[in-house]
Enzyme design. Structure first.
Site, short mmCIF file in Angstrom:
data_model
loop_
_atom_site.label_atom_id
_atom_site.label_comp_id
_atom_site.label_asym_id
_atom_site.label_seq_id
_atom_site.Cartn_x
_atom_site.Cartn_y
_atom_site.Cartn_z
N ASN A 1 0.85 -1.18 0.00
CA ASN A 1 0.00 0.00 0.00
C ASN A 1 0.89 1.24 0.00
O ASN A 1 1.93 1.27 0.66
CB ASN A 1 -0.90 0.04 1.24
CG ASN A 1 -1.76 1.31 1.26
OD1 ASN A 1 -2.69 1.44 0.46
ND2 ASN A 1 -1.45 2.24 2.14
N ASP B 1 -5.28 22.14 8.67
CA ASP B 1 -5.60 21.12 7.66
C ASP B 1 -6.26 21.68 6.42
O ASP B 1 -6.52 22.88 6.31
CB ASP B 1 -6.48 20.03 8.29
CG ASP B 1 -5.93 18.65 8.00
OD1 ASP B 1 -5.65 18.37 6.82
OD2 ASP B 1 -5.77 17.86 8.94
N GLU C 1 -0.91 0.83 -5.74
CA GLU C 1 -0.84 2.19 -6.31
C GLU C 1 0.25 2.31 -7.35
O GLU C 1 0.15 3.13 -8.28
CB GLU C 1 -0.61 3.22 -5.19
CG GLU C 1 -1.81 3.50 -4.32
CD GLU C 1 -2.05 2.45 -3.24
OE1 GLU C 1 -3.06 2.58 -2.52
OE2 GLU C 1 -1.23 1.51 -3.12
N TRP D 1 -2.05 8.07 10.62
CA TRP D 1 -2.90 7.07 9.99
C TRP D 1 -4.32 7.20 10.52
O TRP D 1 -4.65 6.69 11.60
CB TRP D 1 -2.37 5.66 10.30
CG TRP D 1 -1.28 5.22 9.38
CD1 TRP D 1 -1.13 5.56 8.08
CD2 TRP D 1 -0.19 4.34 9.69
NE1 TRP D 1 -0.01 4.96 7.55
CE2 TRP D 1 0.58 4.20 8.53
CE3 TRP D 1 0.20 3.67 10.85
CZ2 TRP D 1 1.71 3.41 8.47
CZ3 TRP D 1 1.33 2.88 10.79
CH2 TRP D 1 2.08 2.75 9.62
N TYR E 1 0.26 10.37 4.12
CA TYR E 1 -0.16 10.67 5.49
C TYR E 1 0.86 11.65 6.09
O TYR E 1 2.06 11.41 6.05
CB TYR E 1 -0.20 9.40 6.34
CG TYR E 1 -0.80 8.21 5.63
CD1 TYR E 1 -2.14 8.16 5.31
CD2 TYR E 1 0.01 7.12 5.25
CE1 TYR E 1 -2.69 7.06 4.66
CE2 TYR E 1 -0.53 6.02 4.61
CZ TYR E 1 -1.88 5.99 4.30
OH TYR E 1 -2.42 4.91 3.66
N ARG E 2 0.36 12.73 6.65
CA ARG E 2 1.27 13.72 7.20
C ARG E 2 2.10 13.11 8.33
O ARG E 2 1.67 12.19 9.02
CB ARG E 2 0.50 14.95 7.69
CG ARG E 2 -0.27 14.71 8.98
CD ARG E 2 -1.03 15.95 9.39
NE ARG E 2 -1.56 15.82 10.73
CZ ARG E 2 -2.82 16.04 11.07
NH1 ARG E 2 -3.71 16.35 10.15
NH2 ARG E 2 -3.20 15.93 12.33
#
Length: 482
Positions: A169, A282, A233, A187, A173-174
């Protein structure tokens, strides 16, 4: 032709007048954000900051921050080209007879190109720094907004393998910087990376993690694309590139990363270790609160000679992520129409920050059809997070906000045409009654039928005839001189 790496993309951006080099020294603490925010909101170019006060590494930002640059990254003139290729793949049937098989040979070759290719070495490992030889604080990691909990890596390609099946995967993700060798790993509960983390927790094992920064722009796009959890991906990236993604094995774990990445962080997450992460300004335009998230321990840093650090900022739209989201929506439409052929078009306005508003036009065929589509979308992938779904008739231009507002407000009886339901909500939605759980609203703005209980005549929209429009078009220049 696909870009081999980020550097080739930067060269093309500069030649196309889509890149501005910034030679004035700037700080990665807030200054780069303020500069980029102004440029993003004015429709400006990608920015390459060559002199960052806290690091010798230059910063590229806003590289995908327009429709033109997003199309350049994907190597197409319009998203319909990719959607068309995707439709061909979805229409694929076993060939009957030798002639059909010969005709399909190019398609077989294209399908074969999607699989990643393992290579022995790559530029991303030109420099190898093991524990004690690196300090993450020397990277030009941004503090984006004043009340952020610290500095955040915002454009990482995070690689994990499913602990049981080994399936790869890649997500974005920051990652909050904690110290010289650890970061947070944001996550969210619904993400595939979080599913790998939960399984590692059940098994009592560490979860190997590697993070690539600054890849071919198609790889970055593939990392944010909402794929099923059993689809790699890097296969999507191969499909979009038309050639395999070269992957190299990491130095200190068994994961593979793109061979042409600028910087790679290798390490692991101990599933039982959590640490406060956030707050963070964000993409909603609001700060998300601090919460506990896993900790990423970095055991090795590899990078190209003279690496370039790619990053992004998020906040009130429009920003770079809006254009990436638009591309996702346009390319995903063929798959959505495959499931729901009555859908004519769909628009996720920037102001809805991806998950707050979807405007959908349908070819209405039976009573309650609009309600069926609302509920179907709430049960489909990441569309389950959509807070408001507005359904209109097939002749409504969903991208025209003024027309949609006029049409919807004229066509609804609020008590009759609005429905509410409860379900999963995006974890970043601060207005939800509980974390990741809240209400959604559906609005049926389609023309109402007698079979739906509407017995009054439904009026026709007053429009000019096409003949008169044509005549006035011909006379327009003589009337107004233009």
């Amino acid at each position: 032709m696909p870009y081999e790496d980020l550097r080739a993309f930067i060269r093309d951006l500069e030649q196309a007048g889509e890149l501005k080099r910034i030679k004035t020294p700037v700080s990665c603490h807030l200054e780069i954000t303020e500069i980029t925010d102004r440029v993003s909101k004015s429709g400006g170019p990608a920015l390459l900051f060559e002199r960052v006060e806290e690091s010798p590494i230059p910063v590229i930002i806003n590289a995908l921050g327009s429709r033109r640059r997003m199309l350049m990254a994907l190597g197409v003139k319009q998203y319909a080209e990719i959607a068309g290729r995707l439709n061909e793949i979805l229409d694929f049937k076993s060939p009957q007879g030798m002639l059909e098989k010969v005709k399909l040979l190019p398609k077989f070759a294209e399908l074969g190109a999607v699989f990643p290719k393992r290579v022995k070495q790559g530029p991303c490992q030109e420099i190898i720094l093991r524990e004690g030889e690196f300090d993450l604080r020397r990277l030009p990691i941004l503090q984006c907004w004043p009340e952020d909990g610290g500095r955040f890596i915002t454009f990482p390609l995070v690689f994990t393998n499913h602990p049981a099946t080994g399936r790869r995967n890649v997500g974005m993700y920051r990652m909050q910087l904690y110290d010289a060798c650890t970061t947070g790993m944001h996550w969210q509960i619904h993400k595939h990376g979080a599913a790998h983390w939960r399984m590692a927790l059940e098994r009592g094992d560490r979860l190997p993690v590697s993070v690539a920064i600054g890849g071919d722009p198609v790889l970055t796009f593939a990392a944010i694309f909402p794929l099923p959890d059993d689809v790699d991906e890097m296969m999507l990236a191969g499909f979009l590139r038309g050639k395999p993604v070269p992957m190299v094995k990491c130095v200190t774990n068994d994961l593979e990363v793109p061979a042409t990445a600028e910087i790679v962080l290798e390490g692991y997450v101990d599933p039982q270790e959590l640490r406060t992460e956030g707050p963070f300004g964000d993409h909603t335009g609001f700060y998300t609160e601090a919460d506990n998230y896993p900790v990423f321990h970095v055991t090795c840093v590899t990078h190209r000679r003279n690496p370039i650090y790619q990053t992004t900022i998020v906040g009130r739209p429009p920003m770079e992520d809006c254009w990436m989201g638009e591309a996702v929506g346009e390319i995903a439409k063929p798959v959505l129409r495959r499931q729901f052929p009555e859908i004519v078009d769909m628009h996720l306005p920037f102001e809805g920050v991806f998950h707050n508003l979807a405007i959908v036009s349908i070819k209405k065929a039976y009573p309650g059809h609009a309600r069926k589509i609302m509920n179907a979308l709430w049960g489909t992938g990441q569309l389950m997070f959509t807070k408001v779904v507005v359904v209109v008739d097939d002749d409504v231009p969903v991208h025209d906000a003024s027309y949609v507002a006029w049409y919807v407000l004229n066509n609804i009886d609020p008590e009759r045409d609005i429905q509410f339901t409860l379900g999963p909500i995006d974890a970043l939605d601060h207005a939800a009654r509980l974390p990741a759980y809240g209400s959604k609203m559906g609005i049926d703005a389609t023309r109402k039928w007698p079979s739906e209980g509407f017995t009054r005549p439904w009026p026709r929209e007053n429009r000019m005839t096409t003949e008169i429009q044509r005549k006035v078009d011909e006379k327009w220049r003589t009337l107004f001189g233009k």
